[in-house]
Design a protein around this motif. Structure first.
Motif, short mmCIF file in Angstrom:
data_model
loop_
_atom_site.label_atom_id
_atom_site.label_comp_id
_atom_site.label_asym_id
_atom_site.label_seq_id
_atom_site.Cartn_x
_atom_site.Cartn_y
_atom_site.Cartn_z
N HIS A 1 37.01 -19.16 -4.82
CA HIS A 1 36.84 -17.82 -5.62
C HIS A 1 35.58 -18.23 -6.84
O HIS A 1 34.99 -17.29 -7.11
CB HIS A 1 37.93 -17.49 -6.48
N GLU A 2 35.65 -19.42 -7.64
CA GLU A 2 34.77 -19.80 -8.73
C GLU A 2 33.31 -19.79 -8.00
O GLU A 2 32.25 -19.52 -8.65
CB GLU A 2 35.41 -20.99 -9.09
N MET A 3 33.12 -20.46 -6.70
CA MET A 3 31.98 -20.66 -6.06
C MET A 3 31.34 -19.34 -6.05
O MET A 3 29.95 -19.26 -6.22
CB MET A 3 32.21 -21.28 -4.78
N VAL A 4 32.00 -18.44 -5.28
CA VAL A 4 31.64 -17.21 -5.06
C VAL A 4 31.27 -16.37 -6.34
O VAL A 4 30.13 -15.58 -6.29
CB VAL A 4 32.68 -16.26 -4.31
N THR A 5 32.03 -16.40 -7.48
CA THR A 5 31.83 -15.66 -8.54
C THR A 5 30.48 -16.27 -9.24
O THR A 5 29.54 -15.52 -9.77
CB THR A 5 32.88 -16.00 -9.44
N LYS A 6 30.00 -17.40 -9.18
CA LYS A 6 28.97 -18.20 -9.69
C LYS A 6 27.64 -17.93 -8.87
O LYS A 6 26.48 -17.96 -9.34
CB LYS A 6 29.38 -19.55 -10.04
N ALA A 7 28.09 -17.70 -7.66
CA ALA A 7 26.77 -17.52 -6.67
C ALA A 7 26.00 -16.16 -7.11
O ALA A 7 26.72 -15.08 -7.31
CB ALA A 7 27.30 -17.52 -5.36
N PRO A 8 24.68 -16.30 -6.99
CA PRO A 8 24.02 -14.75 -7.19
C PRO A 8 24.47 -13.82 -6.13
O PRO A 8 24.71 -14.31 -4.83
CB PRO A 8 22.60 -15.37 -6.85
N ALA A 9 24.81 -12.63 -6.43
CA ALA A 9 25.26 -11.57 -5.49
C ALA A 9 24.41 -11.46 -4.27
O ALA A 9 25.08 -11.40 -3.27
CB ALA A 9 25.15 -10.13 -6.27
N GLU A 10 23.14 -11.87 -4.40
CA GLU A 10 22.42 -11.68 -3.31
C GLU A 10 22.81 -12.43 -2.11
O GLU A 10 22.43 -12.37 -1.02
CB GLU A 10 21.13 -11.64 -3.87
N HIS A 11 23.14 -13.92 -2.86
CA HIS A 11 23.29 -14.85 -1.78
C HIS A 11 24.64 -14.61 -0.80
O HIS A 11 24.95 -15.15 0.15
CB HIS A 11 23.56 -16.10 -2.48
N CYS A 12 25.48 -13.69 -1.38
CA CYS A 12 26.83 -13.21 -0.55
C CYS A 12 26.51 -12.18 0.33
O CYS A 12 27.27 -11.43 1.04
CB CYS A 12 27.94 -12.76 -1.71
N SER A 13 25.33 -11.67 0.42
CA SER A 13 24.95 -10.52 1.25
C SER A 13 24.36 -11.03 2.49
O SER A 13 23.59 -11.98 2.70
CB SER A 13 23.67 -9.79 0.73
N LEU A 14 24.78 -10.34 3.69
CA LEU A 14 24.30 -10.92 4.98
C LEU A 14 23.05 -10.48 5.30
O LEU A 14 22.11 -10.85 6.24
CB LEU A 14 25.21 -9.94 6.14
N LEU A 15 22.28 -9.47 4.46
CA LEU A 15 20.78 -9.05 4.86
C LEU A 15 20.28 -9.04 3.32
O LEU A 15 19.90 -8.04 2.86
CB LEU A 15 20.70 -7.86 5.57
#
Length: 261
Positions: free
Chosen positions: A207-221
């Motif tokens: 959860h912490e890792m996903v929260t800190k990651a830029p939102a764009e990095h969590c996008s499939l495209l």
């Protein structure tokens, strides 16, 4: 990075273990055939180990990690799709190589298939060029690792680690390579999940890792050019059997062993 003496000792011990296992496994080489592909007596576990360790190289361990860090999880999808496609296709393609049992190299297979010595020469040159490029990447990675972990100049690390590989490979041929690959695979299946778990814990959890990651990095495209990633996805899904994989297929006992591996 400064390592404790025990950490440095573990690394040195591992390198010596690889050298010892490779040298011991390669004893009894009598013919060039034994040197090139062994004697068709590798157990299933060893064949799985050598295929996996050959597949998981520096370009995967470092390249995938770097691309995910820079651009996000889309690269996990790209690499994963490529791996699945290669396993599906190669598990069906590799057994067909059994018809060439007795051959020692991809160049020899092509020369035999086309019945032309020139084809064999051209294929041999292509294999050499590919191998030089691939080895260059692996050697560079070794230099970076030894510099970061042991604090020695990258050039010394390249010479040391490459010299070790050349030494046991020259003495033991395919038998030595399969034995050391199996050893490396055994370390992989323990070390990679362990390191991943430790890093995830240090990051504070998923959860912490996903929260800190830029939102764009969590996008499939991600980004403004999604077509780039779609193209890369299809590019990575093109099956690729390099000369080292062909050699493993030639060294297998039978079609079933190499397909399962």
């Amino acid at each position: 990075m400064e390592l404790a003496p025990i950490d440095i000792g573990i690394i040195v011990l591992y390198l010596l273990l690889v050298l010892g296992v490779g040298t011991y496994a390669g004893r009894g080489i009598k013919t060039f055939r034994d040197f090139s592909i062994g004697s068709y007596k590798f157990p299933d576990s060893a064949m799985v180990g050598t295929v996996a360790a050959t597949w998981i190289g520096a370009e995967l361990l470092f390249g995938l990690s770097e691309k995910v860090y820079e651009e996000g999880i889309v690269w996990i999808l790209i690499f994963f799709a490529g791996a699945i496609m290669e396993m599906v296709v190669l598990s069906r393609l590799a057994p067909k190589i059994s018809r060439f049992k007795g051959h020692l190299t991809p160049a020899e297979i092509l020369g035999s298939w086309y019945g032309d010595k020139r084809v064999r020469i051209i294929a041999g040159i292509c294999v050499i060029l590919l191998s030089v490029g691939t080895m260059g990447v692996q050697i560079a990675a070794l230099g970076i690792m030894t510099q970061e972990l042991l604090g020695m100049p990258a050039l010394y690390g390249m010479v040391l680690c490459t010299g070790l590989v050349v030494l046991y490979s020259s003495l033991g041929g395919m038998k030595a390579v399969v034995a050391t690959d199996t050893l490396q695979f055994a370390f992989f299946i323990v070390a990679i999940p362990l390191v991943a778990a430790l890093l995830l814990q240090k990051a504070g959890g998923i959860h912490e890792m996903v929260t800190k990651a830029p939102a764009e990095h969590c996008s499939l495209l991600p980004g403004s050019n999604p077509g780039k990633y779609i193209f890369l996805l299809f590019l990575f899904m093109i099956p690729y059997a390099d000369p080292t994989m062909v050699q493993r297929a030639l060294a297998a006992k039978n079609e079933k062993q190499i397909a399962n591996s």
